[in-house]
Design a protein around this motif. Structure first.
Motif, PDB file in Angstrom:
ATOM      1  N   HIS A 166       0.802  -1.296  -0.049  1.00 10.29           N
ATOM      2  CA  HIS A 166       0.076   0.066  -0.105  1.00 10.29           C
ATOM      3  C   HIS A 166       0.953   1.293   0.060  1.00 10.29           C
ATOM      4  CE1 HIS A 166      -3.022  -2.923   1.231  1.00 10.29           C
ATOM      5  NE2 HIS A 166      -3.735  -2.250   0.731  1.00 10.29           N
ATOM      6  N   THR A 167       2.095   1.111  -0.094  1.00  9.86           N
ATOM      7  CA  THR A 167       3.111   2.373  -0.370  1.00  9.86           C
ATOM      8  C   THR A 167       2.670   3.248  -1.358  1.00  9.86           C
ATOM      9  OG1 THR A 167       4.777   0.936   0.809  1.00  9.86           O
ATOM     10  CG2 THR A 167       5.424   2.995  -0.437  1.00  9.86           C
ATOM     11  N   LYS A 168       2.471   4.357  -1.078  1.00  9.34           N
ATOM     12  CA  LYS A 168       2.247   5.431  -2.030  1.00  9.34           C
ATOM     13  C   LYS A 168       3.277   5.331  -3.376  1.00  9.34           C
ATOM     14  CE  LYS A 168      -0.170   9.567  -2.886  1.00  9.34           C
ATOM     15  NZ  LYS A 168      -0.745  10.612  -2.073  1.00  9.34           N
ATOM     16  N   GLY A 169       3.000   5.179  -4.468  1.00 17.67           N
ATOM     17  CA  GLY A 169       4.122   5.334  -5.606  1.00 17.67           C
ATOM     18  C   GLY A 169       4.955   4.128  -5.835  1.00 17.67           C
ATOM     19  N   ILE A 170       4.437   2.824  -5.100  1.00 18.56           N
ATOM     20  CA  ILE A 170       5.243   1.515  -5.280  1.00 18.56           C
ATOM     21  C   ILE A 170       5.236   1.285  -6.980  1.00 18.56           C
ATOM     22  CG2 ILE A 170       3.153   0.032  -5.079  1.00 18.56           C
ATOM     23  CD1 ILE A 170       5.075  -1.757  -3.443  1.00 18.56           C
ATOM     24  N   ARG A 171       6.359   0.759  -7.210  1.00 16.85           N
ATOM     25  CA  ARG A 171       6.775   0.398  -8.738  1.00 16.85           C
ATOM     26  C   ARG A 171       5.852  -0.875  -8.676  1.00 16.85           C
ATOM     27  NH1 ARG A 171      12.024  -0.229  -7.239  1.00 16.85           N
ATOM     28  NH2 ARG A 171      11.866  -2.245  -8.259  1.00 16.85           N
ATOM     29  N   VAL A 172       5.204  -1.016 -10.138  1.00 17.03           N
ATOM     30  CA  VAL A 172       4.444  -2.127 -10.379  1.00 17.03           C
ATOM     31  C   VAL A 172       4.993  -3.475 -10.261  1.00 17.03           C
ATOM     32  CG1 VAL A 172       3.085  -3.328 -12.338  1.00 17.03           C
ATOM     33  CG2 VAL A 172       3.164  -0.855 -12.032  1.00 17.03           C
ATOM     34  N   ASP A 173       6.135  -3.576 -10.461  1.00 17.14           N
ATOM     35  CA  ASP A 173       7.149  -4.798 -10.428  1.00 17.14           C
ATOM     36  C   ASP A 173       7.382  -5.196  -8.832  1.00 17.14           C
ATOM     37  OD1 ASP A 173       8.928  -2.809 -10.211  1.00 17.14           O
ATOM     38  OD2 ASP A 173      10.624  -4.142 -10.741  1.00 17.14           O
ATOM     39  N   LYS A 174       7.722  -4.319  -8.207  1.00 17.95           N
ATOM     40  CA  LYS A 174       7.708  -4.471  -6.684  1.00 17.95           C
ATOM     41  C   LYS A 174       6.307  -4.789  -5.865  1.00 17.95           C
ATOM     42  CE  LYS A 174       9.544  -3.932  -2.469  1.00 17.95           C
ATOM     43  NZ  LYS A 174      10.543  -5.124  -2.154  1.00 17.95           N
ATOM     44  N   LEU A 175       5.101  -4.171  -6.574  1.00 19.48           N
ATOM     45  CA  LEU A 175       3.919  -4.597  -5.958  1.00 19.48           C
ATOM     46  C   LEU A 175       3.586  -5.949  -6.229  1.00 19.48           C
ATOM     47  CD1 LEU A 175       1.157  -3.790  -4.890  1.00 19.48           C
ATOM     48  CD2 LEU A 175       0.449  -2.822  -7.003  1.00 19.48           C
ATOM     49  N   GLY A 176       3.949  -6.382  -7.503  1.00 21.16           N
ATOM     50  CA  GLY A 176       3.624  -7.706  -8.135  1.00 21.16           C
ATOM     51  C   GLY A 176       4.418  -8.793  -7.056  1.00 21.16           C
ATOM     52  N   GLU A 177       5.733  -8.509  -6.855  1.00 22.39           N
ATOM     53  CA  GLU A 177       6.341  -9.420  -6.165  1.00 22.39           C
ATOM     54  C   GLU A 177       6.069  -9.486  -4.584  1.00 22.39           C
ATOM     55  OE1 GLU A 177      10.718  -8.913  -3.808  1.00 22.39           O
ATOM     56  OE2 GLU A 177      10.490  -8.139  -5.813  1.00 22.39           O
ATOM     57  N   THR A 178       5.420  -8.280  -3.978  1.00 24.40           N
ATOM     58  CA  THR A 178       5.062  -8.066  -2.893  1.00 24.40           C
ATOM     59  C   THR A 178       3.841  -8.799  -2.620  1.00 24.40           C
ATOM     60  OG1 THR A 178       5.941  -6.026  -2.406  1.00 24.40           O
ATOM     61  CG2 THR A 178       4.212  -6.650  -0.689  1.00 24.40           C
ATOM     62  N   LYS A 179       2.796  -8.814  -3.765  1.00 20.44           N
ATOM     63  CA  LYS A 179       1.659  -9.644  -3.725  1.00 20.44           C
ATOM     64  C   LYS A 179       1.659 -11.090  -3.674  1.00 20.44           C
ATOM     65  CE  LYS A 179      -1.690  -6.478  -3.538  1.00 20.44           C
ATOM     66  NZ  LYS A 179      -2.524  -6.445  -2.226  1.00 20.44           N
ATOM     67  N   ARG A 180       2.867 -11.561  -4.437  1.00 23.37           N
ATOM     68  CA  ARG A 180       3.116 -12.953  -4.299  1.00 23.37           C
ATOM     69  C   ARG A 180       3.489 -13.506  -3.019  1.00 23.37           C
ATOM     70  NH1 ARG A 180       4.518 -11.632  -9.351  1.00 23.37           N
ATOM     71  NH2 ARG A 180       6.535 -11.096  -9.002  1.00 23.37           N
ATOM     72  N   LEU A 181       4.260 -12.508  -2.352  1.00 25.37           N
ATOM     73  CA  LEU A 181       4.770 -12.790  -0.828  1.00 25.37           C
ATOM     74  C   LEU A 181       3.585 -12.828  -0.100  1.00 25.37           C
ATOM     75  CD1 LEU A 181       8.058 -10.744  -0.886  1.00 25.37           C
ATOM     76  CD2 LEU A 181       7.803 -13.291  -0.961  1.00 25.37           C
ATOM     77  N   ILE A 182       2.439 -11.828  -0.339  1.00 25.28           N
ATOM     78  CA  ILE A 182       1.261 -12.027   0.665  1.00 25.28           C
ATOM     79  C   ILE A 182       0.766 -13.158   0.413  1.00 25.28           C
ATOM     80  CG2 ILE A 182      -0.799 -10.741   1.033  1.00 25.28           C
ATOM     81  CD1 ILE A 182       0.377  -8.279   0.427  1.00 25.28           C
ATOM     82  N   ASP A 183       0.502 -13.573  -0.607  1.00 20.16           N
ATOM     83  CA  ASP A 183      -0.313 -14.908  -1.072  1.00 20.16           C
ATOM     84  C   ASP A 183       0.649 -16.181  -0.464  1.00 20.16           C
ATOM     85  OD1 ASP A 183      -2.151 -13.646  -2.645  1.00 20.16           O
ATOM     86  OD2 ASP A 183      -1.316 -14.312  -4.439  1.00 20.16           O
ATOM     87  N   GLN A 184       1.878 -16.045  -0.404  1.00 20.81           N
ATOM     88  CA  GLN A 184       2.380 -17.036   0.324  1.00 20.81           C
ATOM     89  C   GLN A 184       2.392 -16.964   1.772  1.00 20.81           C
ATOM     90  OE1 GLN A 184       6.490 -16.625  -1.191  1.00 20.81           O
ATOM     91  NE2 GLN A 184       6.342 -17.354  -3.201  1.00 20.81           N
ATOM     92  N   SER A 185       2.609 -16.005   2.435  1.00 24.91           N
ATOM     93  CA  SER A 185       2.321 -15.664   3.764  1.00 24.91           C
ATOM     94  C   SER A 185       0.982 -16.180   4.273  1.00 24.91           C
ATOM     95  CB  SER A 185       2.600 -14.038   4.216  1.00 24.91           C
ATOM     96  OG  SER A 185       2.436 -13.904   5.441  1.00 24.91           O
ATOM     97  N   ASN A 186      -0.187 -15.697   3.347  1.00 26.29           N
ATOM     98  CA  ASN A 186      -1.430 -16.203   3.770  1.00 26.29           C
ATOM     99  C   ASN A 186      -1.566 -17.655   3.914  1.00 26.29           C
ATOM    100  OD1 ASN A 186      -4.083 -15.348   4.582  1.00 26.29           O
ATOM    101  ND2 ASN A 186      -4.803 -16.100   2.471  1.00 26.29           N
ATOM    102  N   SER A 187      -0.949 -18.360   2.648  1.00 20.25           N
ATOM    103  CA  SER A 187      -0.992 -19.792   2.721  1.00 20.25           C
ATOM    104  C   SER A 187      -0.392 -20.241   4.092  1.00 20.25           C
ATOM    105  CB  SER A 187      -0.277 -20.208   1.622  1.00 20.25           C
ATOM    106  OG  SER A 187      -0.117 -21.705   1.405  1.00 20.25           O
ATOM    107  N   LEU A 188       0.565 -19.792   4.437  1.00 20.59           N
ATOM    108  CA  LEU A 188       1.466 -20.105   5.788  1.00 20.59           C
ATOM    109  C   LEU A 188       0.460 -19.962   6.972  1.00 20.59           C
ATOM    110  CD1 LEU A 188       5.002 -19.275   5.089  1.00 20.59           C
ATOM    111  CD2 LEU A 188       4.359 -21.415   5.125  1.00 20.59           C
ATOM    112  N   ARG A 189       0.007 -18.809   6.819  1.00 17.02           N
ATOM    113  CA  ARG A 189      -0.935 -18.623   8.118  1.00 17.02           C
ATOM    114  C   ARG A 189      -2.380 -19.362   7.950  1.00 17.02           C
ATOM    115  NH1 ARG A 189      -5.087 -15.330   6.574  1.00 17.02           N
ATOM    116  NH2 ARG A 189      -6.648 -15.119   7.885  1.00 17.02           N
ATOM    117  N   ILE A 190      -2.921 -19.720   6.899  1.00 15.95           N
ATOM    118  CA  ILE A 190      -3.961 -20.848   6.971  1.00 15.95           C
ATOM    119  C   ILE A 190      -3.565 -22.169   7.321  1.00 15.95           C
ATOM    120  CG2 ILE A 190      -5.689 -21.830   5.352  1.00 15.95           C
ATOM    121  CD1 ILE A 190      -6.239 -18.840   5.888  1.00 15.95           C
TER     122      ILE A 190
END
Length: 192
Positions: free
Chosen positions: A69-93
């Motif tokens: 949610h960082t303002k001005g985040i680069r698209v590639d960085k956002l995509g990488e972060t979203k993949r990490l969020i998905d992995q983190s969520n999978s571990l959380r579940i």
């Protein structure tokens, strides 16, 4: 080592942030200890360990969400972060499911009473919500928001105690545990 000792000395990875989580786990352990069968001690230790891991996983996921949610985040960085969020969520579940499997072991050994409390959420789901509330209390800037998170935390921890009592007394019907995802193609995607 008693359940209470394990909680107080456990959580090394949590560092200074462990105080609130360990206080909650210690109080819950003390509350249910009298009903815990002798063989349940090992399960309780594992429950505490996984709860600590779940708290850390929630913390990591919140950190990743902040980056996304960082303002001005680069698209590639956002995509990488979203993949990490998905992995983190999978571990959380996965950790939520581990907690539910442990609780199911305790519940399966309780017999003799007709269950009459139908639970609407699993213990793992409750623990996940408690971890999130602790993060909200910790991160709240607004005093009213912090107070609300505190009150919800106290209410939910008491609800967890009552839920564990019902399970250990053989009075609870656990809801189905486990997770599944259903992905539906967006309109027009399946027209290929």
């Amino acid at each position: 080592m008693t359940t209470r000792d394990r909680v107080v000395t456990g959580g090394v990875a949590l560092g200074a942030r462990a105080g609130r989580l360990n206080s909650f786990l210690s109080a819950t352990g003390k509350n249910v200890e009298q009903l815990m069968p002798p063989w349940g001690e090992a399960i309780w230790h594992e429950f505490i360990k996984i709860t600590e891991e779940l708290f850390l996983q929630n913390d990591e996921q919140w950190r990743l969400e902040d980056i996304a949610h960082t303002k001005g985040i680069r698209v590639d960085k956002l995509g990488e972060t979203k993949r990490l969020i998905d992995q983190s969520n999978s571990l959380r579940i996965g950790r939520i499911d581990q907690i539910d499997q442990l609780i199911a072991q305790l519940a399966n050994e309780q017999t003799g009473r007709r269950p009459h409390v139908h639970l609407s959420e699993t213990v793992g789901e409750m623990i996940d919500r408690i971890c999130i509330l602790l993060l909200k209390v910790e991160g709240a800037v607004d005093p009213e928001a912090r107070d609300l998170a505190e009150r919800k935390f106290k209410h939910l921890t008491r609800s967890l105690d009552l839920t564990l009592f019902a399970i250990l007394e053989g009075r609870a019907v656990l809801p189905p545990s486990g997770n599944f995802k259903i992905y539906r193609p967006l309109k027009g995607e399946s027209d290929d």
